[in-house]
Design an enzyme around this catalytic site. Structure first.
Site, PDB file in Angstrom:
ATOM      1  N   ARG A  82     -24.399  30.770  -6.999  1.00  0.00           N
ATOM      2  CA  ARG A  82     -24.973  29.454  -6.728  1.00  0.00           C
ATOM      3  C   ARG A  82     -26.076  29.608  -5.696  1.00  0.00           C
ATOM      4  O   ARG A  82     -25.832  30.114  -4.595  1.00  0.00           O
ATOM      5  CB  ARG A  82     -23.888  28.500  -6.221  1.00  0.00           C
ATOM      6  CG  ARG A  82     -24.473  27.157  -5.849  1.00  0.00           C
ATOM      7  CD  ARG A  82     -23.485  26.142  -5.284  1.00  0.00           C
ATOM      8  NE  ARG A  82     -24.273  25.028  -4.813  1.00  0.00           N
ATOM      9  CZ  ARG A  82     -24.123  24.405  -3.656  1.00  0.00           C
ATOM     10  NH1 ARG A  82     -23.146  24.738  -2.841  1.00  0.00           N
ATOM     11  NH2 ARG A  82     -24.940  23.432  -3.307  1.00  0.00           N
ATOM     12  N   HIS A 128     -31.264  21.343  -1.753  1.00  0.00           N
ATOM     13  CA  HIS A 128     -30.349  21.685  -0.654  1.00  0.00           C
ATOM     14  C   HIS A 128     -31.121  21.499   0.666  1.00  0.00           C
ATOM     15  O   HIS A 128     -31.362  22.447   1.397  1.00  0.00           O
ATOM     16  CB  HIS A 128     -29.829  23.111  -0.826  1.00  0.00           C
ATOM     17  CG  HIS A 128     -28.571  23.401  -0.058  1.00  0.00           C
ATOM     18  ND1 HIS A 128     -27.432  23.926  -0.640  1.00  0.00           N
ATOM     19  CD2 HIS A 128     -28.262  23.256   1.256  1.00  0.00           C
ATOM     20  CE1 HIS A 128     -26.491  24.094   0.272  1.00  0.00           C
ATOM     21  NE2 HIS A 128     -26.967  23.699   1.444  1.00  0.00           N
ATOM     22  N   GLU A 380     -18.601  25.071  -2.686  1.00  0.00           N
ATOM     23  CA  GLU A 380     -18.678  25.708  -1.358  1.00  0.00           C
ATOM     24  C   GLU A 380     -17.331  25.638  -0.681  1.00  0.00           C
ATOM     25  O   GLU A 380     -16.653  24.611  -0.744  1.00  0.00           O
ATOM     26  CB  GLU A 380     -19.645  24.976  -0.413  1.00  0.00           C
ATOM     27  CG  GLU A 380     -21.047  25.444  -0.464  1.00  0.00           C
ATOM     28  CD  GLU A 380     -21.939  24.674   0.504  1.00  0.00           C
ATOM     29  OE1 GLU A 380     -21.519  24.402   1.659  1.00  0.00           O
ATOM     30  OE2 GLU A 380     -23.055  24.348   0.106  1.00  0.00           O
TER      31      GLU A 380
END
Ligand code: PNW
Length: 536
Positions: A82, A128, A380
């Site tokens: 990722r 992000h 995560e």
């Protein structure tokens, strides 16, 4: 459910596991190949914004050292990686009428090819936190709803067009709560707006976070609508959002603390998950914020409701919740790690907000699955060992507290899947590398790989070896799996680095171990190399 065909201590054969990173935290090279500025460039350089006064200009130098990073991924034996795309490398000024940067696109395109060549599935985050600076200057970024929704959807379109032939797993946004609260409420993350005039000359913490969150939801939803209408059919991928959220446990059995734990979940998770999966903001948020909570028009809600194919879960810890206080960002709930009897919930991490408490991980998976009924990808999860940054490298590599954390969490994961029936499709440890930990600079290390910032050398920690071994033991190897040297193609389209025949085998689940004779020599060399590297 796929799990019914797998042995009792195994995850499904198509379970994706790997590690996660984010562009600004690892890439460095802020001026390479025509990249535009992001809001984190100047913010991280401003005095007092990072703990060690350091910025993201070098980070882990992954823009240059990407091949080393790939080698690490191969050595750990991951199925998936990722990572995020830097919007300002792809559209340097960010907007829908601004030029697209071919050099930036090429870098990511080559990187995606290189992953596929190694049989690693790219799991790509579009956003992000590194918003193009120009969009902040034009209309204050996420505060400019009408503009940002269109600019974000255009950026997403460029990514689907240029990478969607090979990327089949998309995440629109990483952690809207952090974007909104830490960026526009507490002001500790870029763009750093806050009512606290010691911290920021601009901002209104009572209104802006809720406006920013509203724009993030709508931008996400419009990108998903676009993907589903114009790309999904021919590209065949999945798209969703990833939300942060830690398990909330009542401090004790009192009704007000039981209610407080739900209020904490409503603001940390429900703020975004309820509209996206259920079609409305949580009632408690309306009660708490009144007319400061923006409303969706019926047309907006039609786009928002159902706009995620799966639940992307980022989680780190569990909070004990007590009613009280006026911190709206936590739902007017007080958090503690100290139980009524004075003991601590778990081992303290380097950052104050994180303790190791694995049962909470299982409880959270169950809560989310029951409430939102979507397959879950844990996108995560990780731990920062206390004072790791001041240890000698040799000591830091034996990261016992992180191994303990991951041992607990993987146990909980297995129990949630096998005993509770939660549909979990993947797991990504945060992070592949120690990296730029936002406002903490480089002092807080989350990596399963130690980075020596003087030399940029990477050293696997015990935790990386642990996860590599654990997933090797708990995800059956598909019968036909080898590490392909180049992506296999079907009808001219590269399919996740494996062809559909291999995928069908994977989906059915192997009944026996892979026959290895045909590639014995290279395969044996490969495993010997991995074992030597990992010290297994
Ligand atoms: C996440 N909190 O951030 C991010 O997605 C990562 O980029 C980051 O490095 C990682 O977690 C570790 O911090 C968070 O204050 C930042 O609760 C802060 C919090 C949670 C998550």
């Amino acid at each position: 459910m796929t799990t019914s065909t797998t042995p009792s201590n195994k995850l499904p054969a198509d379970f994706l596991w790997g590690f996660a990173t984010a562009s600004f935290q690892i890439e460095g090279s802020p001026n390479a190949d025509g990249r535009g500025k992001s809001i984190w460039d100047d913010f991280s350089k401003a005095p007092g914004k990072t703990l060690d006064g350091r910025d993201g200009d070098v980070a882990t130098d992954s823009y240059n050292r990407w091949q080393e990073d790939l080698d690490l991924l191969v050595q750990y034996g991951v199925k998936s990686y990722r990572f995020s795309l830097a919007w300002s490398r792809i559209i340097p000024l960010g907007g829908r009428n601004d030029p697209v940067n071919e050099a930036g696109i090429k870098w990511y395109s080559d990187f995606i090819d290189a992953l596929l060549e190694r049989g690693i599935t790219p799991f790509v985050t579009l956003y992000h936190w590194d918003l193009p600076q120009a969009l902040h200057e034009r209309y204050l970024g996420w505060l400019g709803k009408d503009e940002i929704v269109q600019d974000y959807a255009h950026y997403a379109r460029v990514c689907f067009e240029r990478f969607g032939d090979r990327v089949k797993h998309w995440l629109t946004m990483n952690e809207p709560w952090c974007i909104s609260i830490l960026g526009y409420g507490r002001g500790v993350f870029a763009p750093g707006r806050s009512s606290d005039r010691m911290r920021s000359t601009e901002g209104d913490s009572s209104t802006e976070p809720w406006i920013a969150g509203h724009s993030v939801i709508l931008s996400h939803a419009h990108a998903v609508k676009l993907y589903r209408e114009e790309f999904k059919q021919k590209q065949g991928g999945q798209i969703g959002i990833t939300l942060n959220g830690d398990w909330a446990m009542p401090y004790d059995d009192s009704p007000q603390n039981i209610e407080a734990a739900q209020h904490a979940l409503d603001v940390a998770i429900g703020w975004f998950a309820d509209p996206i999966y259920l079609g409305h903001y949580p009632a408690y948020m309306k009660e708490m914020l009144g007319n400061r909570l923006p409303e969706f028009t019926p047309e907006e809600l039609a786009v928002v409701k159902g706009s995620s194919d799966f639940y992307g879960m980022n989680t780190y810890t569990t909070n004990l919740c007590k009613a009280g206080g006026d911190d709206e960002f936590q739902g007017c709930v007080e958090y503690t790690f100290t139980r009524p009897d004075g003991t601590q919930l778990g081992t303290q991490a380097h950052c104050s907000w994180l303790q190791d408490y694995a049962p909470g991980f299982r409880d959270l998976l169950n809560y989310l699955y029951k409430r939102y009924r979507k397959p879950i990808y844990v996108t995560e999860n990780g731990f920062a060992v206390k004072d790791e940054n001041t240890m000698a490298i040799e000591e830091a590599l034996h990261d016992e507290d992180r191994v303990h954390y991951y041992a607990g969490v993987t146990d909980s994961l297995l129990a949630a899947v096998k005993e509770d029936g939660v549909d979990v499709r993947g797991y990504f440890g945060w992070s592949l590398l120690d990296n730029f930990e936002w406002a903490d600079g480089y002092v807080t290390r989350f990596g399963v790989t130690y980075v020596d910032y003087d030399t940029q050398k990477r050293y696997p920690k015990d935790s990386g070896k642990f996860l590599s071994k654990w997933f090797k033991e708990h995800v059956p190897q598909p019968a036909a799996e080898t590490k392909p040297s180049s992506p296999l193609q079907e009808n001219g389209v590269i399919v996740n680095g494996v062809n559909s025949k291999t995928q069908r085998t994977k989906a059915n689940g192997p009944k026996t171990a892979a026959p290895k004779q045909s590639r014995k020599a290279p395969f044996a060399r490969f495993t010997a190399y991995i074992s030597a590297f990992l010290g297994l």
